[in-house]
Enzyme design. Sequence first.
Site, PDB file in Angstrom:
ATOM      1  N   VAL A  64       3.434   2.009  -1.378  1.00 60.98           N
ATOM      2  CA  VAL A  64       3.957   2.392  -2.693  1.00 60.98           C
ATOM      3  C   VAL A  64       2.872   3.071  -3.515  1.00 60.98           C
ATOM      4  O   VAL A  64       3.143   4.013  -4.258  1.00 60.98           O
ATOM      5  CB  VAL A  64       4.548   1.184  -3.446  1.00 60.98           C
ATOM      6  CG1 VAL A  64       5.075   1.596  -4.805  1.00 60.98           C
ATOM      7  CG2 VAL A  64       5.668   0.557  -2.640  1.00 60.98           C
TER       8      VAL A  64
ATOM      9  N   CYS B 115       4.900  -4.920 -21.185  1.00 58.07           N
ATOM     10  CA  CYS B 115       5.854  -5.320 -20.144  1.00 58.07           C
ATOM     11  C   CYS B 115       6.616  -6.566 -20.607  1.00 58.07           C
ATOM     12  O   CYS B 115       6.012  -7.611 -20.863  1.00 58.07           O
ATOM     13  CB  CYS B 115       5.109  -5.613 -18.841  1.00 58.07           C
ATOM     14  SG  CYS B 115       6.246  -6.138 -17.543  1.00 58.07           S
TER      15      CYS B 115
ATOM     16  N   HIS C 278       5.675   2.034 -27.132  1.00 58.71           N
ATOM     17  CA  HIS C 278       7.077   2.077 -26.723  1.00 58.71           C
ATOM     18  C   HIS C 278       7.856   1.554 -27.928  1.00 58.71           C
ATOM     19  O   HIS C 278       7.712   0.387 -28.304  1.00 58.71           O
ATOM     20  CB  HIS C 278       7.283   1.206 -25.474  1.00 58.71           C
ATOM     21  CG  HIS C 278       8.700   1.199 -25.004  1.00 58.71           C
ATOM     22  ND1 HIS C 278       9.140   0.446 -23.949  1.00 58.71           N
ATOM     23  CD2 HIS C 278       9.799   1.866 -25.452  1.00 58.71           C
ATOM     24  CE1 HIS C 278      10.441   0.647 -23.770  1.00 58.71           C
ATOM     25  NE2 HIS C 278      10.861   1.491 -24.671  1.00 58.71           N
TER      26      HIS C 278
ATOM     27  N   ASP D  30      12.674   7.078 -24.106  1.00 61.37           N
ATOM     28  CA  ASP D  30      13.787   8.028 -24.114  1.00 61.37           C
ATOM     29  C   ASP D  30      13.389   9.501 -24.240  1.00 61.37           C
ATOM     30  O   ASP D  30      14.192  10.300 -24.732  1.00 61.37           O
ATOM     31  CB  ASP D  30      14.781   7.677 -25.229  1.00 61.37           C
ATOM     32  CG  ASP D  30      15.580   6.425 -24.898  1.00 61.37           C
ATOM     33  OD1 ASP D  30      15.418   5.911 -23.766  1.00 61.37           O
ATOM     34  OD2 ASP D  30      16.331   5.952 -25.761  1.00 61.37           O
TER      35      ASP D  30
ATOM     36  N   PRO E 265       0.798  -1.219   0.000  1.00 61.91           N
ATOM     37  CA  PRO E 265       0.000   0.000   0.000  1.00 61.91           C
ATOM     38  C   PRO E 265       0.831   1.270   0.000  1.00 61.91           C
ATOM     39  O   PRO E 265       0.485   2.236  -0.656  1.00 61.91           O
ATOM     40  CB  PRO E 265      -0.812  -0.093   1.282  1.00 61.91           C
ATOM     41  CG  PRO E 265      -0.782  -1.513   1.672  1.00 61.91           C
ATOM     42  CD  PRO E 265       0.381  -2.163   1.017  1.00 61.91           C
TER      43      PRO E 265
ATOM     44  N   LYS F 258      -1.083  -0.176 -24.299  1.00 65.92           N
ATOM     45  CA  LYS F 258       0.315   0.250 -24.410  1.00 65.92           C
ATOM     46  C   LYS F 258       1.098  -0.940 -24.945  1.00 65.92           C
ATOM     47  O   LYS F 258       1.061  -2.026 -24.358  1.00 65.92           O
ATOM     48  CB  LYS F 258       0.860   0.690 -23.054  1.00 65.92           C
ATOM     49  CG  LYS F 258       2.337   1.069 -23.108  1.00 65.92           C
ATOM     50  CD  LYS F 258       2.748   1.872 -21.890  1.00 65.92           C
ATOM     51  CE  LYS F 258       4.226   2.202 -21.942  1.00 65.92           C
ATOM     52  NZ  LYS F 258       5.034   1.302 -21.123  1.00 65.92           N
TER      53      LYS F 258
ATOM     54  N   ALA G 133       8.727   8.011 -18.514  1.00 66.64           N
ATOM     55  CA  ALA G 133       8.843   7.387 -17.186  1.00 66.64           C
ATOM     56  C   ALA G 133      10.153   7.849 -16.545  1.00 66.64           C
ATOM     57  O   ALA G 133      10.157   8.674 -15.627  1.00 66.64           O
ATOM     58  CB  ALA G 133       8.779   5.871 -17.295  1.00 66.64           C
ATOM     59  N   ARG G 134      11.296   7.371 -17.086  1.00 67.46           N
ATOM     60  CA  ARG G 134      12.574   7.676 -16.426  1.00 67.46           C
ATOM     61  C   ARG G 134      12.898   9.168 -16.438  1.00 67.46           C
ATOM     62  O   ARG G 134      13.444   9.699 -15.466  1.00 67.46           O
ATOM     63  CB  ARG G 134      13.692   6.870 -17.083  1.00 67.46           C
ATOM     64  CG  ARG G 134      13.601   5.385 -16.743  1.00 67.46           C
ATOM     65  CD  ARG G 134      14.461   4.557 -17.635  1.00 67.46           C
ATOM     66  NE  ARG G 134      14.088   4.737 -19.030  1.00 67.46           N
ATOM     67  CZ  ARG G 134      14.813   4.331 -20.059  1.00 67.46           C
ATOM     68  NH1 ARG G 134      15.973   3.745 -19.853  1.00 67.46           N
ATOM     69  NH2 ARG G 134      14.394   4.514 -21.293  1.00 67.46           N
TER      70      ARG G 134
HETATM   71  C1  LIG Z   1      10.462   2.425 -12.595  1.00 74.02           C
HETATM   72  C2  LIG Z   1       9.688   2.082 -13.836  1.00 74.02           C
HETATM   73  C3  LIG Z   1       8.428   1.508 -13.740  1.00 74.02           C
HETATM   74  C4  LIG Z   1       7.686   1.188 -14.886  1.00 74.02           C
HETATM   75  N1  LIG Z   1       6.424   0.659 -14.750  1.00 74.02           N
HETATM   76  C5  LIG Z   1       5.646   0.476 -15.859  1.00 74.02           C
HETATM   77  C6  LIG Z   1       4.285   0.057 -15.742  1.00 74.02           C
HETATM   78  O1  LIG Z   1       3.764  -0.186 -14.656  1.00 74.02           O
HETATM   79  N2  LIG Z   1       3.564  -0.076 -16.855  1.00 74.02           N
HETATM   80  C7  LIG Z   1       4.100   0.194 -18.085  1.00 74.02           C
HETATM   81  O2  LIG Z   1       3.392   0.085 -19.086  1.00 74.02           O
HETATM   82  N3  LIG Z   1       5.371   0.567 -18.210  1.00 74.02           N
HETATM   83  C8  LIG Z   1       6.144   0.720 -17.132  1.00 74.02           C
HETATM   84  N4  LIG Z   1       7.444   1.131 -17.257  1.00 74.02           N
HETATM   85  C9  LIG Z   1       7.984   1.338 -18.599  1.00 74.02           C
HETATM   86  C10 LIG Z   1       7.803   2.781 -19.007  1.00 74.02           C
HETATM   87  O3  LIG Z   1       6.447   3.171 -18.999  1.00 74.02           O
HETATM   88  C11 LIG Z   1       8.379   3.029 -20.381  1.00 74.02           C
HETATM   89  O4  LIG Z   1       7.710   2.248 -21.346  1.00 74.02           O
HETATM   90  C12 LIG Z   1       9.871   2.727 -20.483  1.00 74.02           C
HETATM   91  O5  LIG Z   1      10.561   3.033 -19.289  1.00 74.02           O
HETATM   92  C13 LIG Z   1      10.478   3.548 -21.605  1.00 74.02           C
HETATM   93  O6  LIG Z   1      10.159   4.901 -21.452  1.00 74.02           O
HETATM   94  P1  LIG Z   1      11.156   5.981 -20.764  1.00 74.02           P
HETATM   95  O7  LIG Z   1      12.363   6.053 -21.643  1.00 74.02           O
HETATM   96  O8  LIG Z   1      10.354   7.260 -20.744  1.00 74.02           O
HETATM   97  O9  LIG Z   1      11.499   5.485 -19.400  1.00 74.02           O
HETATM   98  C14 LIG Z   1       8.219   1.433 -16.146  1.00 74.02           C
HETATM   99  C15 LIG Z   1       9.487   1.996 -16.249  1.00 74.02           C
HETATM  100  C16 LIG Z   1      10.223   2.320 -15.122  1.00 74.02           C
HETATM  101  C17 LIG Z   1      11.591   2.917 -15.274  1.00 74.02           C
END
Ligand SMILES: Cc1cc2nc3c(=O)[nH]c(=O)nc-3n(C[C@H](O)[C@H](O)[C@H](O)COP(=O)(O)O)c2cc1C
Length: 338
Positions: free
Chosen positions: A15, A137, A207, A239, A13, A179, A261-262
């Site tokens: 998190v 994923c 992605h 990226d 929870p 996605k 994300a990152r």
């Molecule tokens: C810490 C972390 C958690 C992530 N969790 C998910 C998630 O729950 N669902 C998802 O579709 N992608 C998840 N991703 C993947 C990102 O959404 C994204 O597809 C991937 O990191 C590439 O994008 P970025 O270069 O903006 O990080 C996660 C990535 C990171 C780094």
Amino acid sequence: MPNVCGARRNHPPYVTICRLAFRSLVRKYDCDVCFTPMIIAADFMRSSKARDSEFTTNRGKAQVTGTKAESEIFRVVFKNRYLVESMLYRNLWLLLSHSSADRPLVVQFAANDPQTLAEAASAVAPFSDGVDLNCGCPQRWATAEGYGACLINEPELVRDMIRQVRSRVENPKYSVSIKIRIHKDLRRTVDLCQKAEMAGVSWVTVHGRTAEERHQPVHYDAIKTIKDSVSIPVIANGDVKSLKDVESTYLHTRVDGVMAARGLLANPAMFAGYENTPLECVWDWVDIALEHGTPFTCFHHHLIYMLERVSSPAERRVFNALSSTSAVIDYLRHTYGS
Ligand SMILES: Cc1cc2nc3c(=O)[nH]c(=O)nc-3n(C[C@H](O)[C@H](O)[C@H](O)COP(=O)(O)O)c2cc1C
């Protein structure tokens, strides 16, 4: 063009509270749409305990944990008090300002069965603006269970899942998105997206890597091909680490939005045009995290990410070893000022 924040799975929870706090932060800095971490739909539907631990959102100042099933009473946290009166909770919502609400919010599920996904979508629909099916994923645990990236090879199943959610959730404005990652043979990705479009998907986030790729360059040409092959909005992912990256992604692909994300973990103010995390954003995180009662590990971890690009290795060594909220705040005041 909407800016989207995407994140991840499997959390106690605290998190999910942490994710809610972080969503509040990025929304302050021009992130238009936030996704929840990926939630396993079957687990989510199995017990109210799982729902409470997997999903936390808010409306204005009220915080909601879990979902409203027919016979359940909600836990509502208002000014740190638990109110377990569903009538009171309903009235409360009517009075609340939505200005700091956690919306627009897309709840992302891992699923491999239309019925389960539709049930999960209908459970979260009152508290969110859409559901997203994770077809990207690449982790082994996920694909072994038939979740995530393996679904890009099951276009008919994806289509059925979208259709079932569409017919189950009454609100026509509620979004149903997917996605995905791309195939080596891009024709298969185009086919998947077109089938999803015909089934009524609201948009597709791409992605731009295959399920096998990790750090290889993002295939922007592939994203462009997908964008050119469908009429629904396409969101590019991979990226995007600055506003310049947003612009170049757009110029390359003409997509309708980008997901990061990152980049947002490193700099939550990225979509507002900051090259590195501004000090203001660091203090905003301190305020928001404390307001939400964010546990120390999560509070600290986010700061470690945010300060990485703006601190020296020696500073990082000291900062990363801190072990209490007060020590972190003292360090920030002393090193950066308030
Ligand atoms: C810490 C972390 C958690 C992530 N969790 C998910 C998630 O729950 N669902 C998802 O579709 N992608 C998840 N991703 C993947 C990102 O959404 C994204 O597809 C991937 O990191 C590439 O994008 P970025 O270069 O903006 O990080 C996660 C990535 C990171 C780094």
